[in-house]
Design an enzyme around this catalytic site. Structure first.
Site, PDB file in Angstrom:
ATOM      1  N   ILE A   1     -74.679  -6.893  26.096  1.00 28.09           N
ATOM      2  CA  ILE A   1     -75.887  -7.419  26.728  1.00 28.09           C
ATOM      3  C   ILE A   1     -75.548  -8.588  27.655  1.00 28.09           C
ATOM      4  O   ILE A   1     -76.138  -8.730  28.733  1.00 28.09           O
ATOM      5  CB  ILE A   1     -76.888  -7.842  25.624  1.00 28.09           C
ATOM      6  CG1 ILE A   1     -77.385  -6.599  24.860  1.00 28.09           C
ATOM      7  CG2 ILE A   1     -78.055  -8.628  26.211  1.00 28.09           C
ATOM      8  CD1 ILE A   1     -78.105  -6.907  23.543  1.00 28.09           C
TER       9      ILE A   1
ATOM     10  N   ASP B   1     -66.998 -16.609  27.035  1.00 26.24           N
ATOM     11  CA  ASP B   1     -66.715 -15.752  25.884  1.00 26.24           C
ATOM     12  C   ASP B   1     -65.440 -16.267  25.209  1.00 26.24           C
ATOM     13  O   ASP B   1     -64.662 -17.013  25.808  1.00 26.24           O
ATOM     14  CB  ASP B   1     -66.527 -14.288  26.313  1.00 26.24           C
ATOM     15  CG  ASP B   1     -66.906 -13.307  25.211  1.00 26.24           C
ATOM     16  OD1 ASP B   1     -67.991 -12.689  25.308  1.00 26.24           O
ATOM     17  OD2 ASP B   1     -66.123 -13.147  24.236  1.00 26.24           O
TER      18      ASP B   1
ATOM     19  N   ASP C   1     -65.146 -20.881  22.513  1.00 27.59           N
ATOM     20  CA  ASP C   1     -65.812 -20.500  21.270  1.00 27.59           C
ATOM     21  C   ASP C   1     -67.046 -21.388  21.143  1.00 27.59           C
ATOM     22  O   ASP C   1     -66.925 -22.609  20.966  1.00 27.59           O
ATOM     23  CB  ASP C   1     -64.858 -20.717  20.087  1.00 27.59           C
ATOM     24  CG  ASP C   1     -65.477 -20.293  18.762  1.00 27.59           C
ATOM     25  OD1 ASP C   1     -66.730 -20.286  18.658  1.00 27.59           O
ATOM     26  OD2 ASP C   1     -64.714 -19.976  17.828  1.00 27.59           O
ATOM     27  N   VAL C   2     -68.222 -20.791  21.232  1.00 26.96           N
ATOM     28  CA  VAL C   2     -69.462 -21.598  21.291  1.00 26.96           C
ATOM     29  C   VAL C   2     -69.793 -22.279  19.969  1.00 26.96           C
ATOM     30  O   VAL C   2     -70.694 -23.112  19.924  1.00 26.96           O
ATOM     31  CB  VAL C   2     -70.673 -20.753  21.761  1.00 26.96           C
ATOM     32  CG1 VAL C   2     -70.450 -20.193  23.146  1.00 26.96           C
ATOM     33  CG2 VAL C   2     -71.012 -19.655  20.754  1.00 26.96           C
TER      34      VAL C   2
ATOM     35  N   SER D   1     -83.361 -11.560  17.722  1.00 26.17           N
ATOM     36  CA  SER D   1     -83.214 -10.155  17.313  1.00 26.17           C
ATOM     37  C   SER D   1     -84.487  -9.724  16.606  1.00 26.17           C
ATOM     38  O   SER D   1     -85.193 -10.557  16.018  1.00 26.17           O
ATOM     39  CB  SER D   1     -82.029 -10.009  16.349  1.00 26.17           C
ATOM     40  OG  SER D   1     -82.036  -8.718  15.754  1.00 26.17           O
TER      41      SER D   1
ATOM     42  N   TYR E   1     -77.488 -12.641   8.972  1.00 30.09           N
ATOM     43  CA  TYR E   1     -77.801 -12.307  10.372  1.00 30.09           C
ATOM     44  C   TYR E   1     -79.290 -12.519  10.673  1.00 30.09           C
ATOM     45  O   TYR E   1     -79.657 -13.198  11.640  1.00 30.09           O
ATOM     46  CB  TYR E   1     -77.394 -10.853  10.652  1.00 30.09           C
ATOM     47  CG  TYR E   1     -77.596 -10.443  12.090  1.00 30.09           C
ATOM     48  CD1 TYR E   1     -76.728 -10.871  13.084  1.00 30.09           C
ATOM     49  CD2 TYR E   1     -78.662  -9.629  12.463  1.00 30.09           C
ATOM     50  CE1 TYR E   1     -76.908 -10.496  14.410  1.00 30.09           C
ATOM     51  CE2 TYR E   1     -78.853  -9.250  13.785  1.00 30.09           C
ATOM     52  CZ  TYR E   1     -77.976  -9.687  14.749  1.00 30.09           C
ATOM     53  OH  TYR E   1     -78.165  -9.324  16.063  1.00 30.09           O
TER      54      TYR E   1
ATOM     55  N   LYS F   1     -81.114 -15.436  13.075  1.00 32.62           N
ATOM     56  CA  LYS F   1     -81.924 -15.085  14.247  1.00 32.62           C
ATOM     57  C   LYS F   1     -83.345 -15.630  14.121  1.00 32.62           C
ATOM     58  O   LYS F   1     -83.963 -16.023  15.122  1.00 32.62           O
ATOM     59  CB  LYS F   1     -81.927 -13.570  14.447  1.00 32.62           C
ATOM     60  CG  LYS F   1     -80.556 -13.006  14.830  1.00 32.62           C
ATOM     61  CD  LYS F   1     -80.050 -13.620  16.124  1.00 32.62           C
ATOM     62  CE  LYS F   1     -78.827 -12.917  16.670  1.00 32.62           C
ATOM     63  NZ  LYS F   1     -78.401 -13.449  17.972  1.00 32.62           N
TER      64      LYS F   1
HETATM   65  P1  NDP Z   1     -71.207  -7.560  21.837  1.00 28.72           P
HETATM   66  O1  NDP Z   1     -70.352  -7.579  20.623  1.00 28.72           O
HETATM   67  O2  NDP Z   1     -71.170  -6.366  22.725  1.00 28.72           O
HETATM   68  O3  NDP Z   1     -70.920  -8.851  22.730  1.00 28.72           O
HETATM   69  C1  NDP Z   1     -70.960 -10.141  22.175  1.00 28.72           C
HETATM   70  C2  NDP Z   1     -69.872 -10.967  22.821  1.00 28.72           C
HETATM   71  O4  NDP Z   1     -69.998 -12.328  22.321  1.00 28.72           O
HETATM   72  C3  NDP Z   1     -68.449 -10.501  22.424  1.00 28.72           C
HETATM   73  O5  NDP Z   1     -67.607 -10.498  23.540  1.00 28.72           O
HETATM   74  C4  NDP Z   1     -68.057 -11.527  21.397  1.00 28.72           C
HETATM   75  O6  NDP Z   1     -66.679 -11.671  21.230  1.00 28.72           O
HETATM   76  C5  NDP Z   1     -68.705 -12.773  21.955  1.00 28.72           C
HETATM   77  N1  NDP Z   1     -68.768 -13.852  20.948  1.00 28.72           N
HETATM   78  C6  NDP Z   1     -69.056 -13.732  19.637  1.00 28.72           C
HETATM   79  N2  NDP Z   1     -68.958 -14.923  19.038  1.00 28.72           N
HETATM   80  C7  NDP Z   1     -68.597 -15.819  19.987  1.00 28.72           C
HETATM   81  C8  NDP Z   1     -68.323 -17.202  19.971  1.00 28.72           C
HETATM   82  N3  NDP Z   1     -68.392 -17.923  18.838  1.00 28.72           N
HETATM   83  N4  NDP Z   1     -67.992 -17.810  21.136  1.00 28.72           N
HETATM   84  C9  NDP Z   1     -67.907 -17.101  22.268  1.00 28.72           C
HETATM   85  N5  NDP Z   1     -68.125 -15.775  22.358  1.00 28.72           N
HETATM   86  C10 NDP Z   1     -68.474 -15.139  21.216  1.00 28.72           C
HETATM   87  O7  NDP Z   1     -72.710  -7.829  21.287  1.00 28.72           O
HETATM   88  P2  NDP Z   1     -74.174  -7.519  21.898  1.00 28.72           P
HETATM   89  O8  NDP Z   1     -74.151  -7.451  23.369  1.00 28.72           O
HETATM   90  O9  NDP Z   1     -74.734  -6.421  21.101  1.00 28.72           O
HETATM   91  O10 NDP Z   1     -74.933  -8.840  21.399  1.00 28.72           O
HETATM   92  C11 NDP Z   1     -75.404  -9.858  22.261  1.00 28.72           C
HETATM   93  C12 NDP Z   1     -76.502 -10.602  21.538  1.00 28.72           C
HETATM   94  O11 NDP Z   1     -77.600  -9.721  21.293  1.00 28.72           O
HETATM   95  C13 NDP Z   1     -76.084 -11.148  20.162  1.00 28.72           C
HETATM   96  O12 NDP Z   1     -76.644 -12.439  19.985  1.00 28.72           O
HETATM   97  C14 NDP Z   1     -76.709 -10.164  19.200  1.00 28.72           C
HETATM   98  O13 NDP Z   1     -76.952 -10.725  17.919  1.00 28.72           O
HETATM   99  C15 NDP Z   1     -77.988  -9.812  19.938  1.00 28.72           C
HETATM  100  N6  NDP Z   1     -78.598  -8.560  19.512  1.00 28.72           N
HETATM  101  C16 NDP Z   1     -77.933  -7.375  19.672  1.00 28.72           C
HETATM  102  C17 NDP Z   1     -78.517  -6.195  19.255  1.00 28.72           C
HETATM  103  C18 NDP Z   1     -77.840  -4.877  19.385  1.00 28.72           C
HETATM  104  O14 NDP Z   1     -78.320  -3.889  18.813  1.00 28.72           O
HETATM  105  N7  NDP Z   1     -76.742  -4.772  20.105  1.00 28.72           N
HETATM  106  C19 NDP Z   1     -79.852  -6.182  18.634  1.00 28.72           C
HETATM  107  C20 NDP Z   1     -80.457  -7.483  18.523  1.00 28.72           C
HETATM  108  C21 NDP Z   1     -79.833  -8.611  18.942  1.00 28.72           C
HETATM  109  P3  NDP Z   1     -65.971 -10.942  19.949  1.00 28.72           P
HETATM  110  O15 NDP Z   1     -65.924  -9.477  20.289  1.00 28.72           O
HETATM  111  O16 NDP Z   1     -64.647 -11.619  19.859  1.00 28.72           O
HETATM  112  O17 NDP Z   1     -66.857 -11.212  18.756  1.00 28.72           O
END
Ligand code: NDP
Length: 250
Positions: free
Chosen positions: A15, A34, A56-57, A134, A147, A151
């Site tokens: 997303i 990221d 890392d956020v 979420s 989780y 959220k």
């Molecule tokens: P993805 O796993 O596709 O992308 C998330 C990205 O965030 C990854 O590159 C991940 O890296 C990075 N990330 C995670 N933790 C950190 C951190 N501490 N610092 C920096 N970067 C970080 O996830 P989505 O696109 O699915 O999710 C995006 C958002 O949408 C999230 O907040 C998720 O909870 C929310 N969401 C998603 C849903 C879904 O069905 N997909 C539904 C509802 C909400 P790494 O791979 O190393 O973890």
């Protein structure tokens, strides 16, 4: 005129990357944040106007350094999209504290830290924050003790931000996505969960990354200039419904 700047966390994929693409297509400069350095470099290389910053956020020192780097590089911040998230599903009786903290550290602490570090820059631009919640923060379900709770807290944090930051013309809103087939979701959505989502969603399907990104872009835009403190579920109708849909489908 200087281009507006969006800071998007979790922008290496899913997303966050779809949102970065929409902003860039609208002529924004995009600070892509990221922790996955190789994936981030590849994503940013394919996007004109994309500027990767590894961070890392959940780490306060890294967040302060990242925001300083973005301002040094791009000069301003007009929109912050707190999208980075992790998912870990487990039963409430067995979800140990380390797993709980890992989820909270990114999903809740990360939103708090990045937003706070960006406040001075957002004051200067009367900018916008969009936090990604979420449907799991709107409605409880099994296995989502950490989780879903993280959220739900993001939804309330958004309202706290709106309450105080409106003084400076800063808006804060929350987008709650329904299920999207990303790396995060596919790691925790079993075949049973996928089938249950289809049954429980009036539109009867998963959403796409771009459908979520469009809601985010709207809330960051001038078209939403009088909207703050709101929660927008981009979820195919999941949050609107209770019992009955599976029976209707059969
Ligand atoms: P993805 O796993 O596709 O992308 C998330 C990205 O965030 C990854 O590159 C991940 O890296 C990075 N990330 C995670 N933790 C950190 C951190 N501490 N610092 C920096 N970067 C970080 O996830 P989505 O696109 O699915 O999710 C995006 C958002 O949408 C999230 O907040 C998720 O909870 C929310 N969401 C998603 C849903 C879904 O069905 N997909 C539904 C509802 C909400 P790494 O791979 O190393 O973890």
């Amino acid at each position: 005129m200087t281009s507006p700047v969006a800071l998007i966390t979790g922008a290496a994929r899913g997303i966050g990357l779809a949102t970065a693409r929409l902003f860039a297509a609208d002529g924004w400069q995009v600070a892509m944040i990221d922790r996955d350095a190789p994936a981030l470099a590849e994503a940013a290389a394919g996007l004109a106007g994309g500027h990767p910053v590894v961070c890392d956020v959940s780490d306060p020192a890294q967040v302060d350094g990242m925001v300083a780097q973005v301002l040094d590089m791009l000069g301003r911040i007009d929109a912050v999209v707190n999208n980075a998230g992790v998912a870990d599903f487990g039963p409430v009786a067995e979800h140990d504290y380390a797993r709980w903290r890992t989820v909270m550290a990114t999903n809740l602490d990360g939103v708090f830290l990045v937003s706070q570090a960006c406040i001075p820059a957002l004051q200067a631009t009367r900018g916008a924050i969009v936090n990604i919640g979420s449907i799991s923060g709107l409605r409880a379900s099994t296995l989502r003790v950490a989780y879903g709770t993280s959220k739900a807290a993001v939804i309330h944090l958004t309202k706290q931000q709106a309450a105080e930051l409106g003084e400076w013309g800063i808006r804060a809103n929350c987008v709650c996505p329904g299920p999207v087939r990303t790396k995060l979701a596919m790691a925790v959505h079993s075949p049973d969960i996928i089938a249950a989502y289809h049954d429980a969603i009036p539109l009867n399907r998963y959403g796409s990354e771009t459908e979520i990104a469009q809601a985010i872009r709207f809330l960051c835009s001038d078209s939403a200039s009088y909207i703050t403190g709101q929660v927008l579920a981009a979820d195919g109708g999941f949050d609107a419904t209770g019992i009955g849909l599976p029976a209707l489908r059969r």
